[in-house]
Design an enzyme around this catalytic site. Structure first.
Site, short mmCIF file in Angstrom:
data_model
loop_
_atom_site.label_atom_id
_atom_site.label_comp_id
_atom_site.label_asym_id
_atom_site.label_seq_id
_atom_site.Cartn_x
_atom_site.Cartn_y
_atom_site.Cartn_z
N ALA A 214 5.67 73.13 -1.36
CA ALA A 214 4.56 74.07 -1.12
C ALA A 214 3.34 73.28 -0.66
O ALA A 214 3.40 72.06 -0.46
CB ALA A 214 4.24 74.85 -2.38
N ASN A 215 2.23 73.95 -0.47
CA ASN A 215 0.96 73.27 -0.16
C ASN A 215 -0.18 74.01 -0.85
O ASN A 215 0.04 75.03 -1.50
CB ASN A 215 0.76 73.19 1.36
CG ASN A 215 0.70 74.57 1.99
OD1 ASN A 215 -0.21 75.33 1.74
ND2 ASN A 215 1.71 74.89 2.78
N ARG A 216 -1.38 73.48 -0.70
CA ARG A 216 -2.51 73.99 -1.48
C ARG A 216 -3.20 75.22 -0.91
O ARG A 216 -4.24 75.63 -1.39
CB ARG A 216 -3.58 72.88 -1.62
CG ARG A 216 -3.13 71.69 -2.41
CD ARG A 216 -4.29 70.72 -2.59
NE ARG A 216 -3.81 69.42 -3.00
CZ ARG A 216 -3.45 69.13 -4.25
NH1 ARG A 216 -3.52 70.04 -5.19
NH2 ARG A 216 -3.00 67.92 -4.53
N SER A 217 -2.65 75.81 0.14
CA SER A 217 -3.32 76.97 0.74
C SER A 217 -3.48 78.11 -0.28
O SER A 217 -2.55 78.45 -0.98
CB SER A 217 -2.51 77.46 1.94
OG SER A 217 -2.98 78.72 2.34
N ALA A 280 -0.52 78.58 6.12
CA ALA A 280 -0.17 77.16 6.12
C ALA A 280 1.34 77.09 5.89
O ALA A 280 1.81 76.96 4.76
CB ALA A 280 -0.92 76.44 5.02
#
Ligand code: C5P
Length: 411
Positions: A214-217, A280
């Site tokens: 995942a990412n921090r969006s 993102a």
């Protein structure tokens, strides 16, 4: 209770110098609980009746009062204060303030903002009945009405001065809210009849049943764009990855987990007049998703995690030769070489615009930074060049992007 009309809207509240200024404190609260943000401007006289400290605390914003305050002008400036407002309320409006407005004077911050504003203006007069009924004040009211200014009140009844009665009491906060609602609801809807697809949030790419990439969006910017487009009358369909924020008002939402689900959802929503890709999306996913939770074998986990590339949703839509939306906007979160990397994406992904932002920890944006935070500073890239926008809230970025979409689709 959040109201569609007020959600995400910014109300510039000009507080004039009158005893009714205390009611403006309640007005701020009423507007904010409906989802509006309130930016207060006080005249010097207003500060004799209510303190900037109370006003600022209720509005959760800085109180602007001085046209010649170098810090204020550096921070925002009277022109930006005027431009960034969706509507302006003057409450209480004194006889003096009305006279200045009617004659186009601009010798303090409040009047300079009013003269520079193109947003709709609502005036809530409050003054002694003799001052209200004076021909000069009535002339000023007529002039202002001819200029398109809306009025609420004044009401009749007891005045603050003992023994005085007649028309001059400021309208009650809820009456002012109702008048602002009418004003906002009557704004033109430049995107009426347009279908717009927006992606937002991160994607989760499963590794096994319990783990994912995942990412921090946070989805805050993409969701704000969807809401701003809907406020301009567009039929907005938002395809959102997993986020913790709620669905925007008046927007249809499809919730997805992975990039492939997001692509399928977007493709199914086309054709559209415009598409904004703020998600993102994970560029990579695990080559195979393990059916069972991966275990450490002999105390060691797998040494490598083979990855495979995800479909590029924006590039797929932007480079279409048939059925491409008239306007395609992508985002580019970069930690270095913003212009170079963003510019390359513009061409490669077939976008009309790339909204590039610096998401590096040293971007200069305080708090949680761009990713997760509420503020953003972007560079808008198009084949015509790069436009740097000053730092502003994500809602303001969204408002401006929505205005750009409206402008471009009108061409
Ligand atoms: O290549 P990069 O991920 O930086 O590009 C960002 C832009 O491309 C964003 O608009 C994002 O929504 C979009 N994108 C996409 N599908 C991907 C990767 C990025 O739509 N797989």
């Amino acid at each position: 209770m959040i109201e569609q009309t007020f959600a995400g809207r910014s109300v510039l509240l000009i507080i004039g110098g009158g005893i009714a200024a205390y009611k403006s404190l309640d007005l701020i609260r009423r507007l904010r609980e409906r989802g509006a943000s309130v930016r207060p401007v006080m005249t010097a006289a207003a500060a004799e009746f209510v303190t900037p400290l109370s006003v600022g605390a209720l509005a959760a914003d800085k109180v602007f009062s001085d046209l010649f305050d170098r810090e204020d002008e550096h921070d925002v400036g009277h022109i930006r204060l005027a431009r960034e407002a969706d509507c302006i309320a003057v409450a209480p409006a004194t006889a003096d303030l009305m006279a200045k407005m009617a004659n186009g004077l601009a010798n303090d911050l409040a009047t300079a903002v009013l003269l520079a504003a193109d947003a709709p203006i609502l005036v809530a007069p409050a003054m002694n009945p003799a001052m209200w009924s004076h021909p000069a004040t009535q002339r000023n009211r007529e002039t202002l009405e001819m200029d398109g200014v809306a009025f609420v009140g004044p009401n009749s009844g007891e005045m603050a001065e003992a023994g005085e009665a007649g028309a001059g009491r400021m309208a009650e906060p809820l009456e002012i809210v109702a008048a602002l609602r009418d004003l906002l609801d009557s704004l033109p809807m430049p995107l009426a009849g347009k279908r717009i697809v927006v992606t937002s949030g991160p994607t989760h790419e499963p590794i096994d049943p319990v783990r994912y990439i995942a990412n921090r969006s946070s989805g805050k910017q993409g969701h704000a764009v969807a809401a701003a487009l809907a406020r301009l009358g567009a039929a907005v369909h938002l395809v959102s990855g997993p986020v913790t924020i709620g669905d925007p008002a008046d927007v249809e939402v499809t919730h997805v987990q992975t990039a492939r689900e997001m692509r399928d959802a977007v493709e199914a929503l086309l054709p559209a007049d415009a598409a904004v890709f703020a998600a993102a999306v994970a560029d990579w996913r695990a080559q195979t998703e393990a059916g069972e939770k991966l275990k450490k074998a002999g105390g060691k986990g797998p040494e490598t995690l083979p990855l495979t590339e995800n479909p590029d949703i924006l590039a797929g839509v932007g480079n279409r030769t048939k059925g491409r939306p008239a306007l395609v906007i992508g985002f580019a979160a970069e930690t270095e070489k913003l212009l170079e990397h963003g510019g390359a994406k513009l061409a490669r992904k077939g976008a009309d615009y790339i909204v590039a932002n610096d998401v590096s920890p040293d971007s200069g944006i305080g708090g949680e930074g761009v990713m997760g935070g509420d503020r953003n500073r972007i560079v808008l890239l198009s084949p015509d060049g790069a436009a740097e926008w000053p730092e502003m809230s994500k809602d303001e970025v969204a408002e401006r992007l929505a205005a750009l979409v409206a402008e471009r689709l009108a061409e």
